[in-house]
Design an enzyme around this catalytic site. Structure first.
Site, PDB file in Angstrom:
ATOM      1  N   LEU A  84       0.846  -1.197   0.000  1.00  0.00           N
ATOM      2  CA  LEU A  84       0.000   0.000   0.000  1.00  0.00           C
ATOM      3  C   LEU A  84       0.880   1.244   0.000  1.00  0.00           C
ATOM      4  O   LEU A  84       1.859   1.315   0.741  1.00  0.00           O
ATOM      5  CB  LEU A  84      -0.901   0.015   1.233  1.00  0.00           C
ATOM      6  CG  LEU A  84      -1.946  -1.088   1.341  1.00  0.00           C
ATOM      7  CD1 LEU A  84      -2.674  -0.999   2.679  1.00  0.00           C
ATOM      8  CD2 LEU A  84      -2.949  -0.996   0.190  1.00  0.00           C
ATOM      9  N   GLU A 126      -8.176   3.289   9.143  1.00  0.00           N
ATOM     10  CA  GLU A 126      -8.906   2.831   7.958  1.00  0.00           C
ATOM     11  C   GLU A 126      -8.722   1.333   7.785  1.00  0.00           C
ATOM     12  O   GLU A 126      -9.669   0.606   7.470  1.00  0.00           O
ATOM     13  CB  GLU A 126      -8.399   3.582   6.710  1.00  0.00           C
ATOM     14  CG  GLU A 126      -9.196   3.313   5.442  1.00  0.00           C
ATOM     15  CD  GLU A 126      -8.797   2.038   4.725  1.00  0.00           C
ATOM     16  OE1 GLU A 126      -9.657   1.456   4.032  1.00  0.00           O
ATOM     17  OE2 GLU A 126      -7.630   1.608   4.862  1.00  0.00           O
TER      18      GLU A 126
END
Length: 199
Positions: free
Chosen positions: A37, A44
């Site tokens: 990522l 989140e």
């Protein structure tokens, strides 16, 4: 249920399951860079994990369909996931990794496995966590009813992108039960939780 080296096979009775996609995407629909990522958003990420591990009926589990390249960067830190059975997609693996229940050659095989006894009696929802080909194939499946997106309001360098989907078929819900409607902020990065529902 015991982890086992079981390839997906066809049976006769079919018990349709809701299929849902979940991904965090940048402003340009990027979802990854060099296998990881491009952002760090712990809150989140926790929200994402809570979503895929939640079941409405006690004793039920969710089937998590995960492409091998998407799975490997997170496997050690995440697994085992509560209330989840992991089906890993691979055409080359000859053994089943730790905490994985099934290795399936395709999304179609994994869905078939989850919708036929005995596994269908245990599964509540099918969640697809990637990769790109899996997302693209599953959103065309008639059982796919929702796409859950975390829309990150920033641009990042990405080499992997969430596939385009028909916004006339999947429409953004203005409000959705259990989903915060307000913009979130973490580490100076703003994002919003969105649900696109099949019309």
């Amino acid at each position: 249920m015991k982890t086992g080296s079981i390839m997906c096979e066809a049976e006769e009775r079919v018990d349709p399951k809701p299929i849902r996609l979940v991904a965090a995407v940048s402003r340009s629909m990027g979802i990854g860079h060099k296998g990881s990522l491009p952002w760090s958003l712990p809150n989140e990420f926790k929200y994402f994990i809570d979503k895929i591990t939640s079941v409405a009926e006690p004793g039920k589990k969710n089937l998590i369909i995960w492409g091998r390249k998407s799975f490997e960067p997170f496997a050690e830190s995440l697994l085992p996931l509560p209330n989840c059975i992991v089906a890993l997609l691979s055409r080359t693996l000859s053994s089943v990794p730790e905490h994985v229940y099934y290795v399936c050659r395709s999304v179609r095989d994994a869905i078939k496995k989850a919708s036929k006894p005995p596994l269908s009696e245990e599964i509540e929802t099918i969640w697809v966590l990637g990769g790109v080909e899996s997302f693209a194939e599953t959103m065309k499946h008639p059982w796919c009813d929702q796409i859950h997106i975390t829309a990150i309001m920033e641009d990042y360098e990405c080499d992997t992108f969430f596939p385009e989907f028909d916004r006339d078929i999947f429409k953004l819900a203005k409000e959705f039960p259990g989903i915060p409607s307000e913009i979130q902020e973490e580490n100076g990065i703003k994002y919003a939780f969105q649900v696109y529902q099949r019309t």
